[in-house]
Design an enzyme around this catalytic site. Sequence first.
Site, mmCIF file in Angstrom:
data_model
loop_
_atom_site.group_PDB
_atom_site.id
_atom_site.type_symbol
_atom_site.label_atom_id
_atom_site.label_comp_id
_atom_site.label_asym_id
_atom_site.label_seq_id
_atom_site.Cartn_x
_atom_site.Cartn_y
_atom_site.Cartn_z
ATOM 1 N N GLU B 68 81.113 25.220 -17.717
ATOM 2 C CA GLU B 68 81.730 26.020 -18.784
ATOM 3 C C GLU B 68 81.984 27.459 -18.353
ATOM 4 O OE1 GLU B 68 79.117 24.056 -19.202
ATOM 5 O OE2 GLU B 68 79.609 22.605 -20.776
ATOM 6 N N PHE B 130 69.101 17.862 -31.203
ATOM 7 C CA PHE B 130 69.517 17.710 -29.809
ATOM 8 C C PHE B 130 70.755 18.567 -29.520
ATOM 9 C CE2 PHE B 130 72.087 15.406 -26.582
ATOM 10 C CZ PHE B 130 71.258 15.652 -25.499
ATOM 11 N N GLN B 131 70.706 19.328 -28.467
ATOM 12 C CA GLN B 131 71.785 20.238 -28.053
ATOM 13 C C GLN B 131 72.174 21.228 -29.149
ATOM 14 O OE1 GLN B 131 75.001 17.925 -26.231
ATOM 15 N NE2 GLN B 131 73.998 18.158 -24.246
ATOM 16 N N LYS B 180 79.936 19.343 -36.268
ATOM 17 C CA LYS B 180 80.586 18.059 -35.997
ATOM 18 C C LYS B 180 81.164 17.444 -37.276
ATOM 19 C CE LYS B 180 79.905 14.094 -32.944
ATOM 20 N NZ LYS B 180 78.970 13.371 -32.066
ATOM 21 N N MET B 494 77.643 44.485 -0.612
ATOM 22 C CA MET B 494 77.549 45.705 -1.407
ATOM 23 C C MET B 494 76.091 46.124 -1.587
ATOM 24 S SD MET B 494 79.263 48.099 -2.715
ATOM 25 C CE MET B 494 80.929 47.856 -3.303
#
Lengths: 201, 579
Positions: B68, B130-131, B180, B494
């Site tokens: 993602e 869940f999630q 959902k 750097m």
Amino acid sequence: METQDNEKQEYNITVYTENQIGLLNRIAIIFTRRKINIDSLNTSPSEIESIHRFNIVITESEEVVRKLTRQIEKQVEVLKVYYHTNADVIWQELALYKVSTDVIAEKVSVERLLRENGARVVVLRKDYTVFETTGHREETDNLISILQPYGLIEFVRSARVAIIKDSDGFNSKLREFERLEPGEDVVENEYLNKGQKVFTM
Amino acid sequence: MEIAQQEVLVPAAKAQAVKLSGSEALLEALIVEGVDTIFGYPGGAIMPIYDALYDYNDKLNHILVRHEQGGIHAGQGYARTSGKVGVVFATSGPGATNLVTGLADAQIDSTPLVCITGQVFAHLLGTDAFQETDVINITTPVTKWNYQVTDATEIPEVLAKAFYIAKSGRPGPVLIDITKNAQIQKFDFEGYVKCNHIRSYRPKPIVRPQYIQQAAELINQAKKPFIIWGQGVILGSAEQEFKAFVEKSGIPAAWTVLGAGAIPTDHPLNVGMLGMHGNYGPNVLTNECDVLIAIGMRFDDRVTGRLDKYAKQAKVVHLDIDPAEIDKNVKSTVPVWGDCKETLPLLTALVEEKQHTEWLAKFNDYTRQEVEQVIEKELNPTTDEMTMGEVIKQLNEITKGEAVIVTDVGQHQMVACRYAQFNNTRSNVTSGGLGTMGFALPAAIGAKFGAQHRTVVAIIGDGGFQMTCQELGTIMQSGVDVKIIILNNRFLGMVRQWQELFNERRYSFVDIQSPDFVALAAAYRIPGKVIDDRKDLPSALNQMLTNKGSFLLEVMVTKENNVFPMVPQGCSVSEIRLK
């Protein structure tokens, strides 16, 4: 920056917002991100349907407060933000005190206590009595110290609510917001009309 | 930003409601908003949206990323080259938390994004399902606006607000979290109306003529005026207006990293880059100018160095669309609130036509010194090993400054921004404010989708490439044409530079090992090449650019080279070091 800008003092920040879930958090993190403690926070519906008014008290310098108000006003659901010193507002806090009715009835001249502290009885029951007083911090604190010896059972104080002395209300401002074409917004520019001061190279 | 016209989608050519699911309503909204590309990754909580997407395949191009974070950086790259809103899909929980870096990056760099995240069923909210993560609260500090949808009927209005907020005023990322049940729920869809007004939201401050007059008066009296510009010019599509202002006033102009390309690199009044690794003249002369005109830039600390020694002698004119930026870091003498596309022409009309020949010559003197002491040995080195600068120089010669350059973060980023030639706007895609390593590869994928007719070259360090190299899979599957140059100095350069200069060369964990990048690309069926000899550079770059499709070129460069000039942290811009 002038020195007075950097002196810390109490500021009352007034925020007009839409009534939207999560907005309290959005406003709060503007302070927490800069590790600024909120001394007092009150939020409640304003006189205008669907618009809420926050009163936030912090102790900071004017320079910091000015930047904070702009960051708050930047939020999509915030309509307007003002900030004022204590001298520019009228404010009150409400306090409730619970004491044993027996002790109070026996040992205290209730009438005098009420009169001297501008307090009133909210509830009077066999087992306990609840007093209420409104005022500045020192006034509500004062009644605590008076009641402590008599076994103050419970105490609670509200956040500060403040009325701005020099304000003509939010109704006219709101009409501006509701117009599709926003009207002129008054922004302080210390250099306006001070041509000489600015234009001497 | 144009004000959206009231547009109504008439479903099925009849002005009557149709039954749509929340997911279908969402996709209809995207189509009306002109979305053509979505970067996303499916998961349990966003499955209804993906199910609906199956039938919209001809209208919406969905790019399946590998992570993602890659999705959101691709959305950013797309937004930066196209000027449109980037759209990203992710599922709930880990899908949504993986967006946070990209949201923070887009928030600080003002990139317009609309991210759609799936969320667990509304009745499960707060049960540690869940999630499930509290996405709204996690993303509040890093979004311009966010909202949780729990009922399908909210979707049209919320999406309209989301797009309007993301792209209007000072742009930024918006996140819409959709449970959902709302994705599945059917409702009477009565068409989609774009949003062009929100009561509490002021995208643009009112332009005040008196400020314009004051600013013009200051500019006309100035002996040594200096323009510094940032990405605001590009975000406001004000490149033409800006060029007209610069050319009429004859004032030397320097840019911030994100402002690069708004006027061409070789424009006679373009005097170079500001800030920590910017050019010598612009930094030193910031503390010599008498009027500093800042346009669409926010005085980031990497630009100003020590604030109490920054441009104290100058009157400051600050043009910005975001009132919160005025006086945030640098006190302005005249604040010109407003969209610079509106304010610049007003200002141009009032400024006198001038040529600041002597003042401009001063910049050129400093440029000569910088060329002698820094640039010459970076671009035309006499050592055996290649420098990053000569790779960029060669690239300029072949692409003629027409390419989109996408950079990651570190030494290669500063070298690329310093030396790349930009003839066009929206050509420098880099992570400025957040400095996100791993940005370039996915952002380059998005940049190509946002500007399909242009050559997109990603310039990446060996460290940053390893942060998001899984996106090679996205290139493989989508067939997108991205040219990748890895400038490999076998160090986290750097940080190593800082350790050398400020930590007595105590090289603490900067010696990073890399895999065989060419073999890695080959595993993803992307051709590649590694070179470590200067004589192979032009042919290798040509091979990369003429290859049909993506190509990975790894260039071995000097291990311990430093980016100079440099304004060390805590120093003033006039204390810029050349070595």
